[in-house]
Design a protein around this motif. Structure first.
Motif, mmCIF file in Angstrom:
data_model
loop_
_atom_site.group_PDB
_atom_site.id
_atom_site.type_symbol
_atom_site.label_atom_id
_atom_site.label_comp_id
_atom_site.label_asym_id
_atom_site.label_seq_id
_atom_site.Cartn_x
_atom_site.Cartn_y
_atom_site.Cartn_z
ATOM 1 N N MET A 1 0.844 -1.166 0.000
ATOM 2 C CA MET A 1 0.000 0.000 0.000
ATOM 3 C C MET A 1 0.896 1.238 0.000
ATOM 4 S SD MET A 1 -2.953 1.147 2.701
ATOM 5 C CE MET A 1 -3.753 -0.422 2.572
ATOM 6 N N LYS A 2 0.419 2.256 -0.692
ATOM 7 C CA LYS A 2 1.209 3.479 -0.808
ATOM 8 C C LYS A 2 0.324 4.678 -0.505
ATOM 9 C CE LYS A 2 3.990 5.961 -4.191
ATOM 10 N NZ LYS A 2 4.510 5.970 -5.546
ATOM 11 N N ARG A 3 0.866 5.635 0.224
ATOM 12 C CA ARG A 3 0.163 6.890 0.482
ATOM 13 C C ARG A 3 0.919 7.996 -0.233
ATOM 14 N NH1 ARG A 3 -0.050 8.340 6.429
ATOM 15 N NH2 ARG A 3 2.175 8.596 6.071
ATOM 16 N N ILE A 4 0.176 8.865 -0.899
ATOM 17 C CA ILE A 4 0.775 9.998 -1.605
ATOM 18 C C ILE A 4 0.309 11.273 -0.927
ATOM 19 C CG2 ILE A 4 0.913 11.220 -3.807
ATOM 20 C CD1 ILE A 4 0.190 8.487 -5.149
ATOM 21 N N ARG A 5 1.247 12.120 -0.552
ATOM 22 C CA ARG A 5 0.914 13.417 0.044
ATOM 23 C C ARG A 5 1.316 14.507 -0.936
ATOM 24 N NH1 ARG A 5 1.187 13.403 6.411
ATOM 25 N NH2 ARG A 5 0.449 11.284 6.733
ATOM 26 N N LEU A 6 0.331 15.262 -1.409
ATOM 27 C CA LEU A 6 0.596 16.290 -2.415
ATOM 28 C C LEU A 6 1.721 17.233 -1.998
ATOM 29 C CD1 LEU A 6 -2.939 17.427 -3.640
ATOM 30 C CD2 LEU A 6 -1.268 16.021 -4.836
ATOM 31 N N GLU A 7 1.669 17.669 -0.757
ATOM 32 C CA GLU A 7 2.641 18.663 -0.280
ATOM 33 C C GLU A 7 4.077 18.154 -0.300
ATOM 34 O OE1 GLU A 7 -0.143 17.671 1.447
ATOM 35 O OE2 GLU A 7 -1.363 19.364 0.782
ATOM 36 N N GLU A 8 4.261 16.834 -0.347
ATOM 37 C CA GLU A 8 5.602 16.262 -0.353
ATOM 38 C C GLU A 8 6.144 16.007 -1.757
ATOM 39 O OE1 GLU A 8 5.311 12.781 2.116
ATOM 40 O OE2 GLU A 8 5.004 13.974 3.939
ATOM 41 N N LEU A 9 5.297 16.162 -2.772
ATOM 42 C CA LEU A 9 5.727 15.918 -4.148
ATOM 43 C C LEU A 9 6.461 17.135 -4.707
ATOM 44 C CD1 LEU A 9 2.476 14.257 -5.523
ATOM 45 C CD2 LEU A 9 4.594 13.112 -4.854
ATOM 46 N N PRO A 10 7.462 16.905 -5.552
ATOM 47 C CA PRO A 10 8.179 18.045 -6.130
ATOM 48 C C PRO A 10 7.280 18.832 -7.090
ATOM 49 C CG PRO A 10 8.972 15.971 -7.066
ATOM 50 C CD PRO A 10 8.001 15.619 -5.984
ATOM 51 N N MET A 11 7.451 20.141 -7.079
ATOM 52 C CA MET A 11 6.700 21.036 -7.949
ATOM 53 C C MET A 11 7.597 21.415 -9.126
ATOM 54 S SD MET A 11 3.672 23.028 -7.570
ATOM 55 C CE MET A 11 3.546 23.417 -5.846
ATOM 56 N N ILE A 12 7.041 21.337 -10.328
ATOM 57 C CA ILE A 12 7.780 21.740 -11.524
ATOM 58 C C ILE A 12 6.935 22.759 -12.286
ATOM 59 C CG2 ILE A 12 9.013 19.540 -11.709
ATOM 60 C CD1 ILE A 12 7.088 18.803 -14.007
ATOM 61 N N THR A 13 7.552 23.449 -13.214
ATOM 62 C CA THR A 13 6.816 24.359 -14.078
ATOM 63 C C THR A 13 6.509 23.627 -15.371
ATOM 64 O OG1 THR A 13 7.924 26.273 -13.119
ATOM 65 C CG2 THR A 13 6.857 26.589 -15.248
ATOM 66 N N SER A 14 5.230 23.582 -15.724
ATOM 67 C CA SER A 14 4.816 22.864 -16.928
ATOM 68 C C SER A 14 5.158 23.672 -18.174
ATOM 69 C CB SER A 14 3.318 22.580 -16.896
ATOM 70 O OG SER A 14 2.589 23.707 -17.303
ATOM 71 N N PRO A 15 5.209 23.029 -19.336
ATOM 72 C CA PRO A 15 5.466 23.756 -20.587
ATOM 73 C C PRO A 15 4.406 24.826 -20.869
ATOM 74 C CG PRO A 15 5.704 21.394 -20.931
ATOM 75 C CD PRO A 15 5.154 21.584 -19.546
ATOM 76 N N ARG A 16 3.204 24.667 -20.306
ATOM 77 C CA ARG A 16 2.135 25.652 -20.510
ATOM 78 C C ARG A 16 2.209 26.801 -19.516
ATOM 79 N NH1 ARG A 16 -0.537 20.762 -21.949
ATOM 80 N NH2 ARG A 16 -1.190 20.860 -24.124
ATOM 81 N N GLY A 17 3.130 26.728 -18.534
ATOM 82 C CA GLY A 17 3.344 27.851 -17.635
ATOM 83 C C GLY A 17 3.089 27.633 -16.159
ATOM 84 N N PRO A 18 1.978 26.979 -15.770
ATOM 85 C CA PRO A 18 1.719 26.876 -14.332
ATOM 86 C C PRO A 18 2.593 25.831 -13.639
ATOM 87 C CG PRO A 18 -0.056 25.839 -15.554
ATOM 88 C CD PRO A 18 0.872 26.460 -16.566
ATOM 89 N N VAL A 23 1.359 13.397 -9.760
ATOM 90 C CA VAL A 23 0.872 12.678 -8.593
ATOM 91 C C VAL A 23 0.925 11.171 -8.779
ATOM 92 C CG1 VAL A 23 -1.118 12.346 -7.060
ATOM 93 C CG2 VAL A 23 -0.630 14.622 -7.996
ATOM 94 N N PHE A 24 0.389 10.680 -9.901
ATOM 95 C CA PHE A 24 0.257 9.239 -10.084
ATOM 96 C C PHE A 24 0.122 8.949 -11.566
ATOM 97 C CE2 PHE A 24 -2.297 5.305 -10.197
ATOM 98 C CZ PHE A 24 -1.529 4.500 -9.375
ATOM 99 N N SER A 25 0.684 7.813 -12.015
ATOM 100 C CA SER A 25 0.605 7.476 -13.428
ATOM 101 C C SER A 25 0.686 5.973 -13.636
ATOM 102 C CB SER A 25 1.749 8.167 -14.182
ATOM 103 O OG SER A 25 1.700 7.873 -15.543
ATOM 104 N N THR A 26 -0.289 5.431 -14.390
ATOM 105 C CA THR A 26 -0.258 4.055 -14.883
ATOM 106 C C THR A 26 -0.722 4.126 -16.337
ATOM 107 O OG1 THR A 26 -2.557 3.485 -14.359
ATOM 108 C CG2 THR A 26 -0.921 3.151 -12.595
#
Length: 109
Positions: A1-18, A23-26
């Motif tokens: 089991m895995k818990r994801i905490r948004l505040e602990e994930l790295p923040m990047i700047t997207s190609p569109r600006g924001p 968060v998660f990908s399959t």
């Protein structure tokens, strides 16, 4: 089991600006957290898959096609595939939105 905490994930700047957090990908789903400061915009664009926007915090607008809906914390807004969509934070509020895409567009062939 895995818990994801948004505040602990790295923040990047997207190609569109924001700023975004991946968060998660399959193969079946992709989830990202778009974080807009007051008045900031994620420009309108199309994706080849269905999208569900979940407002995590703050308030702003979800734009789908020619329509715009005001949304705030706790709201879900669905967007069909191939319809332009974008986000705009309220002028005096931040806007944190989970963007859920299914299937994951990065795995389409």
């Amino acid at each position: 089991m895995k818990r994801i905490r948004l505040e602990e994930l790295p923040m990047i700047t997207s190609p569109r600006g924001p700023k975004i957090r991946k968060v998660f990908s399959t193969d079946d789903i992709a989830v990202a957290n778009v974080v807009l400061g007051p008045g900031e915009v994620l420009p309108s664009h199309k994706t080849p898959v269905d999208v569900l926007f979940y407002v995590h915090s703050g308030s702003g607008y979800v734009n789908i096609g020619d329509d715009s809906i005001e949304a705030s914390s706790g709201d879900f807004v669905p967007s069909p595939k191939n319809i332009p969509h974008g986000l705009k934070a309220a002028e005096k509020d931040s806007f944190s939105v989970l963007v859920i895409k299914t299937p994951n567009p990065d795995t389409l062939k």
